[in-house]
Design an enzyme around this catalytic site. Structure first.
Site, PDB file in Angstrom:
ATOM      1  N   SER A 113       3.297  -0.368  -3.938  1.00 19.78           N
ATOM      2  CA  SER A 113       2.141   0.374  -4.417  1.00 19.78           C
ATOM      3  C   SER A 113       1.268  -0.492  -5.333  1.00 19.78           C
ATOM      4  O   SER A 113       0.830  -1.565  -4.916  1.00 19.78           O
ATOM      5  CB  SER A 113       2.607   1.661  -5.118  1.00 19.78           C
ATOM      6  OG  SER A 113       1.535   2.570  -5.249  1.00 19.78           O
ATOM      7  N   ASP A 257       1.890   4.687   1.118  1.00 20.46           N
ATOM      8  CA  ASP A 257       2.463   4.154  -0.115  1.00 20.46           C
ATOM      9  C   ASP A 257       3.970   3.903   0.002  1.00 20.46           C
ATOM     10  O   ASP A 257       4.737   4.777   0.380  1.00 20.46           O
ATOM     11  CB  ASP A 257       2.196   5.176  -1.221  1.00 20.46           C
ATOM     12  CG  ASP A 257       2.414   4.623  -2.616  1.00 20.46           C
ATOM     13  OD1 ASP A 257       3.186   3.676  -2.777  1.00 20.46           O
ATOM     14  OD2 ASP A 257       1.786   5.157  -3.549  1.00 20.46           O
TER      15      ASP A 257
END
Length: 399
Positions: A113, A257
């Site tokens: 991320s 993500d």
């Protein structure tokens, strides 16, 4: 209250949960493919060396991160977690660490991320510290969460669905950057980024140095897409549809993500669950930067949907981070490796009053991390326990 505060990465995801049924009505058709084709798929113009599933065999991961036999340097591994705008902490830590003169050259860097956005520049060293400063303090990150549109949820795939996250990543990913990464990859150093393949419901480890080394017209685009995917918070930013090929067919995988599966990637399950000692050449250290808080914080949760979902997201993320760190800590102790951890603690700006990509907040957090990194004594050698555990331990000790 500013838009960037109202739509922090957790709260943005929470706000979109209420629109899930409407979103299903506006979904965009995709080309279907089979599980067998998914297993054999490779990105267009690449080969199997550029990625592996996080739950793949130990030998697969070992081959991916193998170093030249002649390498005798100490093994230093940096793992960078997710955390949205809290990535400013990690950027500050790295830059302050550089200023202390004690930052090592990492043999291996992984990012998830916001940690994935930091990872290429952490991998290349202090010469790129100014880039990290720019990403998290210039105000460019705040543009990610300006002018949200619920229409994007109903008829698209993200609250901020206009490709602005990819545009931000593309601003920093250049052919020169890939050339520098390829040069280090050739020396045996490795850069890994984690995404979540929603089609397969598995985490994917991307060998970014292999992508850079492959070169070709697709390399910069794929490198950009993977970084963007790793930071694409579901329902807040649109997923990345990556072009792949298998069995003579071309189709697209949906990636989001990496934090959906793991807030921080240290080692694959095959390593953490293995029996027996891992043989390493020379001293080895794992450094983990958590771009967020780890310890539970008491706060009376509000009895409304958004607050409940937000609180649940935060609770789950911290619990998974602590579980991963506990397993990693046990692994390092059992294999004679050094364990080093830093995370946002009570000395940093209060994350409960300013979240997401608020520029003033990120600047404060960056400076806090920088001062901490410059001090040179910020590494914790174990994983924090929950306050309740501490209280029980204290009570037992008194009795």
């Amino acid at each position: 209250m500013s838009t960037s505060r109202r739509f922090g990465w957790v709260k943005g995801a929470a706000a979109l949960a209420v629109a899930a049924q409407l979103a299903a009505c506006g979904s965009i058709p995709r080309v279907a493919y089979t599980a067998d084709q998914a297993s054999a798929a490779v990105p267009a113009g690449m080969d199997l060396s550029v990625r592996a599933y996080a739950d793949a065999s130990e030998s697969t991961f070992t081959e991916m991160v193998a170093r030249p036999e002649r390498s005798k340097r100490a093994f230093a591994y940096l793992a960078l977690s997710g955390g949205g705008g809290d990535g400013a902490y990690g950027a500050g830590i790295l830059n302050g660490w550089s200023e202390s003169g004690k930052r090592p050259e990492f043999a291996l860097v992984s990012g998830v991320s916001t940690g994935a956005l930091i990872a290429p520049f952490a991998f290349l060293g202090s010469a790129y510290d100014s880039t990290l400063t720019d990403i998290y303090t210039s105000g460019v990150a705040s543009t990610l969460v300006q002018s949200p549109s619920v229409t994007n949820i109903v008829f698209g795939s993200g609250l901020f669905g206009d490709g602005r996250l990819r545009d931000l990543v593309r601003r920093y990913v250049t052919s020169d950057l890939l050339a520098a990464i390829a040069e280090q990859h050739a020396k045996g150093r490795r850069l890994l980024v984690v995404t979540t393949n929603l089609d397969s419901q598995r985490a994917v480890i991307w060998n970014m140095g292999a992508i850079a080394t492959n070169g070709g017209p697709n390399a910069v685009a794929l490198f950009t897409d993977v970084l963007t995917a790793s930071a694409s918070i579901p329902a807040v930013f649109p997923p990345q549809l990556l072009d792949v090929q298998a069995e003579g067919r071309a189709f697209q995988e949906m990636h989001v993500d990496g934090s959906v599966v793991t807030p921080v990637f240290t080692l694959p399950q095959s390593f953490l669950l293995r029996d027996g000692r891992l043989r390493t050449a020379g001293k080895a250290d794992i450094y983990v930067i958590i771009n967020g808080r780890l310890e539970p914080e008491f706060d009376v949760a509000q009895n409304n949907t958004l607050s409940i979902v937000e609180r649940s997201f935060t609770t789950a993320s911290r619990a998974r981070s602590r579980a991963t760190l506990a397993a990693t800590y046990a692994f390092t102790r059992g294999n004679g490796m050094g364990f080093n951890l830093t995370y946002i603690d009570e000395s940093a700006p209060n994350t409960t009053t300013a979240k997401g990509f608020d520029t003033a907040y990120m600047r404060q957090l960056y400076e806090s991390g920088r001062e901490t990194g410059r001090a040179g004594t910020f590494w914790r050698k174990s994983v924090p326990t929950a306050p309740l555990v501490k209280a029980i331990a204290a009570g037992v000790a008194r009795n």
